[in-house]
Design an enzyme around this catalytic site. Structure first.
Site, PDB file in Angstrom:
ATOM      1  N   HIS A 178      41.282  55.657  26.258  1.00  0.00           N
ATOM      2  CA  HIS A 178      42.532  56.134  25.645  1.00  0.00           C
ATOM      3  C   HIS A 178      43.703  56.113  26.625  1.00  0.00           C
ATOM      4  O   HIS A 178      44.857  56.130  26.210  1.00  0.00           O
ATOM      5  CB  HIS A 178      42.353  57.511  25.004  1.00  0.00           C
ATOM      6  CG  HIS A 178      42.142  58.617  25.976  1.00  0.00           C
ATOM      7  ND1 HIS A 178      40.901  58.951  26.438  1.00  0.00           N
ATOM      8  CD2 HIS A 178      43.012  59.447  26.573  1.00  0.00           C
ATOM      9  CE1 HIS A 178      41.023  59.953  27.284  1.00  0.00           C
ATOM     10  NE2 HIS A 178      42.290  60.276  27.391  1.00  0.00           N
ATOM     11  N   LYS A 182      48.393  54.864  26.168  1.00  0.00           N
ATOM     12  CA  LYS A 182      49.585  55.671  26.447  1.00  0.00           C
ATOM     13  C   LYS A 182      50.818  54.786  26.541  1.00  0.00           C
ATOM     14  O   LYS A 182      50.772  53.684  27.067  1.00  0.00           O
ATOM     15  CB  LYS A 182      49.400  56.446  27.760  1.00  0.00           C
ATOM     16  CG  LYS A 182      48.370  57.558  27.604  1.00  0.00           C
ATOM     17  CD  LYS A 182      48.284  58.370  28.854  1.00  0.00           C
ATOM     18  CE  LYS A 182      47.239  59.467  28.691  1.00  0.00           C
ATOM     19  NZ  LYS A 182      47.601  60.460  27.680  1.00  0.00           N
ATOM     20  N   ASP A 235      33.112  59.826  35.372  1.00  0.00           N
ATOM     21  CA  ASP A 235      33.842  60.295  34.192  1.00  0.00           C
ATOM     22  C   ASP A 235      35.292  59.810  34.171  1.00  0.00           C
ATOM     23  O   ASP A 235      35.845  59.591  33.096  1.00  0.00           O
ATOM     24  CB  ASP A 235      33.807  61.839  34.156  1.00  0.00           C
ATOM     25  CG  ASP A 235      34.385  62.395  32.868  1.00  0.00           C
ATOM     26  OD1 ASP A 235      33.963  61.940  31.787  1.00  0.00           O
ATOM     27  OD2 ASP A 235      35.269  63.272  32.938  1.00  0.00           O
ATOM     28  N   HIS A 240      39.267  55.338  33.738  1.00  0.00           N
ATOM     29  CA  HIS A 240      40.709  55.559  33.596  1.00  0.00           C
ATOM     30  C   HIS A 240      41.504  55.109  34.838  1.00  0.00           C
ATOM     31  O   HIS A 240      42.473  54.364  34.734  1.00  0.00           O
ATOM     32  CB  HIS A 240      41.007  57.037  33.341  1.00  0.00           C
ATOM     33  CG  HIS A 240      40.320  57.588  32.133  1.00  0.00           C
ATOM     34  ND1 HIS A 240      40.211  56.892  30.949  1.00  0.00           N
ATOM     35  CD2 HIS A 240      39.698  58.762  31.919  1.00  0.00           C
ATOM     36  CE1 HIS A 240      39.558  57.620  30.073  1.00  0.00           C
ATOM     37  NE2 HIS A 240      39.223  58.767  30.637  1.00  0.00           N
TER      38      HIS A 240
END
Ligand code: NAD
Length: 486
Positions: A178, A182, A235, A240
């Site tokens: 995700h 952005k 994680d 990311h």
């Protein structure tokens, strides 16, 4: 500035795990927002599925509750209109219950429509889901959306990719990160490749170093067991921060098309050097009795846990553009502020004509992803007044909320954009299987290294910027982290 809303094709979106946390907090509110924005065409259908024995009426009230709780917008009439698009089928992802029933609405003659399956369930169910979708004749032309985590190391990521590839082409698979949805992340590409200003300076000759920070104030509440197995490296860093690094560092793709962009990102990951053990700092947050906060180990109920809730590292990209420019990456939980930011620190001017008193000044391009998405460029000017030629750094600040008015102050949530991209068939902002594997191939030795060394994370104070050793990592290089500000 008003953005144009172009409705997407009619679609059937099946959410596996339609009653779960992610569906309620993110997927359904995102769909509702696009519905309110006029992007959802008449005839678009959302089919929630889960193992529990709900029916459509029961599911609609669950959806309405989720929208009240997590969306907080829209009138009762709008919610009702949205709910008319929503139905429910009980489907067992790991068994055969419900699959024939699921096929019924999808098989109805509706003309051409996009068919999407959102895998919002635990990854161990992915293989069974893929196989059953295929076996029940629903795979052809369909798109599947897969949530992180994509494996816990290279082997499991490969297995997962192979499992999906047995029933779907890569062009049908949308692996969501995700962060890529952005507004600012896409703007990063617009800024780099839509302007002449930055790209000529975007290399080791002019950039001293780059800092990427993803700081969270939250701890691991609600995800204790998963998190204690994963840690910050798996994680956050592997996915990311790695994706942000790729977008900052990649070569200009020949065109803005999904494979061209992803080819360039992959080249960055493959050019990453192995991380040196002394370039890694791991941390674990301490408790704060006065504030009623548990330590990491108390939170996860594992007094001997050696899992990191914080990791900082220095990475190097061995290619022509970046040789010699360090990339400092850090991410952690229970830090002083929630802030995701990329700082591109330019080098000092090679010679100061203003003398020593003027001080040394370097430009900085700061790209904020959250909160308050926007961009700041720090430039050096003369300090106003009669004090002679003294220099001062001033920000040229572009907050999207201010610059873009209404649209900027409510940038689409990442899930809105990404789900609409799946419906449009645009994979640019989704990770390709080889990218995920390459990211694990870089991550695995880091984790194996500290496991073999028996490394124990350093404690850090709750609501701080992380362990002192992370500052030391910078200081040893004569640099320092930018502050973590909300
Ligand atoms: P959850 O436990 O809240 O929900 C799981 C859903 O799966 C429920 O609807 C449950 O009924 C359904 N389910 C479980 N077993 C099933 C079966 N055999 N057949 C059919 N349905 C079954 O989980 P979640 O937090 O919504 O997460 C879902 C996925 O998304 C996970 O892979 C998670 O790692 C990922 N994810 C979640 C978040 C988040 O913010 N929650 C963020 C990123 C990724």
């Amino acid at each position: 500035m008003v953005s144009r809303v172009i409705p997407v094709e009619p679609f059937d979106l099946v959410i596996f795990g339609g009653t779960g946390d992610l569906a309620r907090r993110k997927i359904l509110p995102a769909l509702f927002r696009r519905f309110r924005g006029g992007q959802m065409p008449a005839g678009a259908r959302i089919i929630g599925t889960a193992r529990g024995g709900l029916d459509t009426v029961g599911y609609r009230s669950l959806v309405a509750e989720a929208l009240h709780e997590f969306s907080g917008e829209g009138s009762g009439a709008e919610i009702n209109a949205f709910l008319q698009r929503v139905s429910y089928v009980t489907v067992d992802a790991a068994g055969d219950t419900g699959w024939l029933k699921l096929r019924e609405p999808i098989e109805e003659e509706q003309g051409p429509r996009v068919r999407l399956f959102y895998f919002s369930v635990r990854p161990r169910l992915f293989g069974g889901l893929a196989e059953r979708i295929y076996r029940h004749g629903m795979a052809r032309g369909a798109r599947i959306v897969v949530e992180k985590p994509f494996g816990k190391d290279l082997d499991t990521a490969r297995e997962l990719n192979q499992m999906l590839a047995a029933y779907f082409y890569e062009s049908q698979i949308y692996r969501i990160d995700h962060y890529l949805g952005k507004e600012t992340v896409q703007n990063l590409m617009a800024i780099r490749f839509g302007n002449m200003l930055f790209e000529p300076l975007w290399n080791s000759q002019y950039v001293d170093h780059i800092q990427i920070t993803v700081a969270e104030t939250v701890d691991v509440a609600g995800r204790e067991a998963y998190y204690d197995r994963a840690g910050a490296m798996r994680d956050m860093m592997q996915n990311h921060l790695m994706q942000l690094l790729c977008l900052i560092a990649m070569e200009p793709p020949a065109k803005f098309d999904s494979d061209a962009v992803r080819d360039e990102k992959l080249k960055v990951i493959r050019a990453l050097d192995p991380v040196q053990p002394h370039h890694i700092v791991r941390g674990q947050f301490e408790g704060d009795a006065a504030a009623g906060l548990k330590s990491y180990r108390e939170s996860v109920g594992n007094p001997r846990s050696a899992t990191e809730s914080y990791v900082a590292l220095k990475a190097h990209i061995s290619n022509w553009r970046w040789a010699g420019t360090p990339f400092y990456l850090r991410t952690g939980k229970r830090l002083v502020a929630r802030s995701s930011v990329i700082n591109v620190m330019f080098k000092d001017a090679p010679h100061s004509i203003f003398g020593e008193d003027a001080g040394r000044h370097a430009n900085l391009l700061s790209i904020r992803l959250q909160p308050d998405e926007g961009i700041t460029l720090k430039v050096t000017i003369k300090e106003p007044g009669q004090g002679g030629m003294r220099l001062v750094d001033v920000p040229l600040d572009m907050s999207f909320a201010e610059a873009l008015g209404q649209e900027g102050s409510h940038p689409a949530d990442a899930y809105e954009r990404l789900i609409m991209d799946v419906i449009r068939g645009n994979q640019t902002l989704f990770m390709r299987g080889d990218e995920v594997e390459a990211a694990w191939a870089w991550t695995d030795p880091v984790i194996e290294g500290w496991t073999a060394r028996g490394d124990v994370p350093k404690p850090y104070v709750s609501a701080s910027t992380g362990p002192d050793d992370a500052d030391l990592l910078m200081r040893r290089d004569g640099r320092e982290w930018r502050g973590i500000r909300p």
